[in-house]
Design an enzyme around this catalytic site. Sequence first.
Site, PDB file in Angstrom:
ATOM      1  N   SER A  55    -110.664 -52.418   5.429  1.00 17.58           N
ATOM      2  CA  SER A  55    -111.953 -52.741   6.060  1.00 17.58           C
ATOM      3  C   SER A  55    -113.077 -52.290   5.129  1.00 17.58           C
ATOM      4  O   SER A  55    -112.896 -51.336   4.355  1.00 17.58           O
ATOM      5  CB  SER A  55    -112.084 -51.985   7.384  1.00 17.58           C
ATOM      6  N   TYR A  86    -111.807 -44.310  12.669  1.00 14.82           N
ATOM      7  CA  TYR A  86    -111.310 -45.620  12.229  1.00 14.82           C
ATOM      8  C   TYR A  86    -111.498 -45.756  10.717  1.00 14.82           C
ATOM      9  O   TYR A  86    -110.575 -46.149   9.998  1.00 14.82           O
ATOM     10  CB  TYR A  86    -112.060 -46.740  12.962  1.00 14.82           C
ATOM     11  N   LYS A  90    -108.909 -46.395   7.341  1.00  4.17           N
ATOM     12  CA  LYS A  90    -109.035 -47.443   6.325  1.00  4.17           C
ATOM     13  C   LYS A  90    -109.239 -46.845   4.928  1.00  4.17           C
ATOM     14  O   LYS A  90    -108.808 -47.440   3.934  1.00  4.17           O
ATOM     15  CB  LYS A  90    -110.151 -48.422   6.707  1.00  4.17           C
TER      16      LYS A  90
END
Length: 271
Positions: free
Chosen positions: A144, A155, A159
């Site tokens: 991402s 999150y 990534k």
Amino acid sequence: MSLPLSGKTAIVTGASSGIGRAIAEKLGAAGAHVYLSGRTREAMEETKKRIERGAGRATVVASDVRDVRQIPALVEQAASETGRLDVMVNNAGVSYPAPILEGDPEQWRAMFETNVIALLAGCQAAVQAMRACKAAGHIVNISSIAALRADSGVYGATKHAVNCISATLRRELEDDTIRVVNVMPGAIATNFARNFDPKVVAGLVQASGLQVEVKRGERIPDEVLEKIQPALRKILGSPEDVAEAVLYAVMQPIHVNIAEIAVRPPKQLAI
Ligand SMILES: NC(=O)c1ccc[n+]([C@@H]2O[C@H](COP(=O)([O-])OP(=O)(O)OC[C@H]3O[C@@H](n4cnc5c(N)ncnc54)[C@H](OP(=O)(O)O)[C@@H]3O)[C@@H](O)[C@H]2O)c1
């Protein structure tokens, strides 16, 4: 008629919606036999039909990537049924956006198990299968643009881990005929938003002009996503944009490594 991926086998995790589904369809349309993995069988059966209406073949394998044993089993099934593995797309992923201080450890665990541990297991199993059939293979890890910012939360941390894993694996595979492609999408109109603040999801539904109620965690109907993406094209890319980039990368000859791809809409949201 021979297509670029005729005779090749691909696996896509998280193929029941969004980016994974678009990648599966793109690889299928290019002639591959695609193994679709995800937890929602019905959605993948629809995708299988669409792939098989074209030149590809598809097999649906309902599985939960958080059960890490199911990943080598999936790879083994694809390799034994078709005799090979050429493309492994580690795409399944989840996001539970919340400040760290208010975060739920179970959601942190879900993000790390899905976005990182499952991806590691997918890479490991795929390399074994690709080596066994002497494939000119591609491992595609869906990261991402959150990995490009230092402050992108838990999150984002998963990534950042994906970027590190892709770069390390690329070095470990320098002498193999297996290339590693790390793909970093920007904001894309998918089900990804399903765990976001209900107000954000309600805003998306409202922008689509459709009268549907979506509860937190539930799938956002395809009709909503298909309506809002063109309307919000400046800030939301489409899953097909990412799939196109993946197809380009896996069609390169093995001496060319498209190592990193960022696919963004023109105007960047912080995700
Ligand atoms: N959309 C964006 O803005 C964006 C931006 C950057 C990166 N990404 C990344 O792109 C990837 C795909 O996300 P998306 O945007 O396409 O969202 P999505 O529509 O929610 O797709 C996520 C996919 O992952 C699958 N999945 C989730 N947990 C799973 C589990 N435990 N076992 C098996 N499959 C599981 C889901 O299938 P089931 O629910 O059926 O299992 C679904 O097919 C993710 O890695 C995400 O982090 C997305």
